[in-house]
Each structure stands twice: as structure tokens, then as C-alpha cells.
Write a protein that holds these residues in place. Structure first.
Motif, PDB file in Angstrom:
ATOM      1  N   GLU A 271      -6.261  -9.805 -68.280  1.00  0.00           N
ATOM      2  CA  GLU A 271      -4.845 -10.130 -68.085  1.00  0.00           C
ATOM      3  C   GLU A 271      -3.987  -8.867 -68.091  1.00  0.00           C
ATOM      4  O   GLU A 271      -3.020  -8.762 -67.334  1.00  0.00           O
ATOM      5  N   SER A 272      -4.345  -7.905 -68.921  1.00  0.00           N
ATOM      6  CA  SER A 272      -3.580  -6.670 -69.007  1.00  0.00           C
ATOM      7  C   SER A 272      -3.711  -5.835 -67.734  1.00  0.00           C
ATOM      8  O   SER A 272      -2.722  -5.306 -67.228  1.00  0.00           O
ATOM      9  N   PHE A 273      -4.922  -5.744 -67.204  1.00  0.00           N
ATOM     10  CA  PHE A 273      -5.161  -4.900 -66.032  1.00  0.00           C
ATOM     11  C   PHE A 273      -4.719  -5.547 -64.723  1.00  0.00           C
ATOM     12  O   PHE A 273      -4.313  -4.867 -63.786  1.00  0.00           O
ATOM     13  N   THR A 274      -4.804  -6.876 -64.634  1.00  0.00           N
ATOM     14  CA  THR A 274      -4.560  -7.529 -63.346  1.00  0.00           C
ATOM     15  C   THR A 274      -3.280  -8.355 -63.302  1.00  0.00           C
ATOM     16  O   THR A 274      -2.722  -8.572 -62.225  1.00  0.00           O
ATOM     17  N   GLY A 275      -2.840  -8.871 -64.451  1.00  0.00           N
ATOM     18  CA  GLY A 275      -1.680  -9.747 -64.453  1.00  0.00           C
ATOM     19  C   GLY A 275      -2.020 -11.205 -64.188  1.00  0.00           C
ATOM     20  O   GLY A 275      -1.162 -12.073 -64.290  1.00  0.00           O
ATOM     21  N   ILE A 276      -3.289 -11.499 -63.860  1.00  0.00           N
ATOM     22  CA  ILE A 276      -3.685 -12.889 -63.639  1.00  0.00           C
ATOM     23  C   ILE A 276      -3.811 -13.598 -64.984  1.00  0.00           C
ATOM     24  O   ILE A 276      -3.937 -12.956 -66.033  1.00  0.00           O
TER      25      ILE A 276
END
Length: 312
Positions: A271-276
Motif C-alpha cells: 500500500e505504501s509503494f503503490t497506493g492500491i
């Protein structure tokens, strides 16, 4: 110090938080003000904005982002300064009754936690307040025309986000569908703004299952190199991604704590790296490795006892 803590705890407990949830483009923002009025909620958290009395009090809209991933990050309050700004404004203005909009219950819970709010006391699903026909029309408008709604009058959007403003719409909701018979008026007129974000013009960016699988594999290896992934299944919908992982773990592993930490590590990192949004990470333990030698020793001991304790 105790008095300050007690005041904070008292304020926390006195807050009333509801959540309106539904898949992206199903009409949550369109009906948000109606729901807020029905339940006596003072403010709305929607796509990165804190809204009260038809005014944007704090935050910035996810709709202004140029990429879909950027919009998701804003909606989830991924940036610390962003969420701290909202939290400070809520405390400063003593806002106690808030409606959070999210694509799922998990997203609403995550937003509440990041904004230092209590968990929602009630979840209202879009299917409870809109017909399937209305939901399908909203989805079609989103997919074909790229239209999004911000639940404030056009004057607010023109002032803050003139580059994405498209149109304004005034909608009359009949109260008999949502309100009790005690209401004197027969309906309510709401003004909403129609916007067209840059990312909706370019299309939605998604992560393929192959890419997500690689990221999960990397997270597992980074968290514990001794854990071996045997199988992975990824399911996706508009709410987020669900990951099911089958693994082998080494003998001696403290399973409960270890598996929980691994689940949280995967969710936080991706979630931190992609925002998904990772809706769920389910882990299935298929085998405890490193027990072959122990099994052989036990078999030898059994044979030894059977032969009267004599070795050949």
C-alpha cells in the motif's frame, strides 16, 4: 497529565463516526450530504477533503491528481502532513459527528485510524440507499464520461479547483425514501459539483497480477528468507486486492505472531509503494519444514524400543 489524557479520551468517546461505503463510481458523493443530514452528522470526509456546511475546511481533493494511483494515495491520506491537517482542523473546530466515504469498510476504518478518529459506529452501504438502476447509471457515467462528484456547491470548486470543474447539478431528494414521517418538508435541494479529473481522461492504471505477485514474493523474502511461497492467488475488484498465499515455514516458528506480522508487513509495504488498497492477505501454512530429521529420530527410537533396546 492525567487530566489532559482524560479530556482527550472523553472527546474521542463523544465523537460519532458513520461510514458510507460502496464501489467506486456508485454514487456515494452524490448522496453524502443527504445521509449526513439524515443522521445529524456535521462534516464529511470524501476523497481527501473535510467538508462542512457546503465549504471545504481542509485537505486537498484526490480529484486533482494527474494519476489514478496518486488519487488513491490522497483518498487514503497516505501523506502525513495531509492527514495531520485534517485531524488538527477537526479538533480545532470541535467537529464531533463525521461521515466517512470509502470504497469498502476496510478503507473507511483505515481513514478513521489515520485521522485519529474512532472506528465507525455504523456502516451504510450504497445498496441500502440507492436502487440497482441508479447505481448502474452512476457507474456508466463514471466509466464512459469520466464524471466525478464533489458534494459542495460550484463556487467552492471554482475557487479551489477551477482546472477540473465541469458542471453543477441541483438535485431534489424526496424525504419519504430516506427520512422519517416526522420531517415536515417533503424533500431537500442539494447542489453538487461535477468534475473531470486528469486521471479519468487518461484512463485507470492498474497493477497486473504478475507484478503484484512479484511484490508479494519480495515482501515475504524480505520479511523472512526462510519462509517459502508455494502458491499464490490474487483476486481483484473495485474495492481492492485480495491475496491468498500458501507457504512452508521452518520448524520452531512462533506461528501466531509470525504470520500476523507477515500479513501486516505485506499490506503496509505494498500500500505504501503503490497506493492500491489490499483488502485481505490470507496465509495458508502447508508444511512445517525441518522436521524430517526429527521424524527419523522418532522412528529410530521406536525401532530401538521394539528390539528391546538392542542395536545391531
Amino acid at each position: 497529565m492525567n487530566a489532559i489524557f482524560e479530556d482527550l479520551l472523553k472527546n474521542f468517546k463523544s465523537s460519532l463516526v458513520y461510514a458510507l461505503v460502496g464501489e467506486s463510481g456508485t454514487g456515494k458523493s452524490f448522496r453524502a450530504k443527504l445521509i449526513a443530514e439524515k443522521y445529524g452528522l456535521d462534516a464529511i470526509i470524501d476523497d481527501g477533503l473535510l467538508i462542512q456546511n457546503d465549504k471545504i475546511l481542509a485537505g486537498h481533493s484526490a480529484k486533482k491528481e494527474k494519476t489514478y494511483m496518486g488519487a488513491v494515495r490522497v483518498a487514503l491520506f497516505d501523506d502525513k502532513e495531509h492527514r495531520d491537517e485534517i485531524a488538527r482542523t477537526i479538533r480545532k473546530l470541535h467537529i464531533k459527528k463525521i461521515l466517512i466515504l470509502g470504497t469498502s469498510e476496510k478503507m473507511a476504518l483505515k481513514i478513521a485510524t489515520r485521522l485519529q478518529l474512532p472506528q465507525p459506529q455504523k456502516f451504510i452501504h450504497i445498496e441500502e440507499i440507492a436502487s440497482q438502476d441508479e447505481i448502474q447509471k452512476a457507474i456508466k457515467s463514471r466509466q464512459i464520461e469520466g464524471k466525478h462528484v464533489i458534494p459542495v456547491p460550484s463556487i467552492e470548486i471554482k475557487r479551489n479547483y477551477p482546472q477540473i470543474f465541469s458542471n453543477t447539478v441541483k438535485v431534489f431528494f424526496r424525504k419519504k425514501h430516506f427520512f422519517t414521517k416526522k420531517d415536515q418538508n417533503n424533500g431537500k435541494l442539494f447542489e453538487k459539483s461535477i468534475v473531470q479529473p486528469e486521471f479519468s481522461k487518461k484512463g485507470r492504471i492498474e497493477i497486473s497480477e504478475a507484478a503484484l505477485t512479484q511484490m508479494v514474493m519480495h515482501c515475504v523474502a524480505e520479511n523472512d528468507p526462510q519462509v517459502r511461497v508455494k502458491k499464490m492467488t490474487i483476486k481483484t475488484d473495485s474495492r481492492g486486492y485480495r491475496v491468498i498465499i500458501t507457504i512452508d515455514v521452518p520448524f520452531g516458528t512462533q506461528l501466531t505472531g509470525k504470520i500476523h506480522n507477515l500479513q501486516q508487513y505485506i499490506i503496509d509495504k505494498i500500500e505504501s509503494f503503490t497506493g492500491i488498497l489490499i483488502e485481505e492477505v490470507s496465509i495458508v501454512i502447508d508444511k512445517i519444514t525441518g522436521t524430517d530429521f526429527i521424524d527419523e529420530q522418532k522412528n529410530e527410537e521406536k525401532k530401538h524400543k521394539k528390539n528391546g533396546g538392542l542395536k545391531k
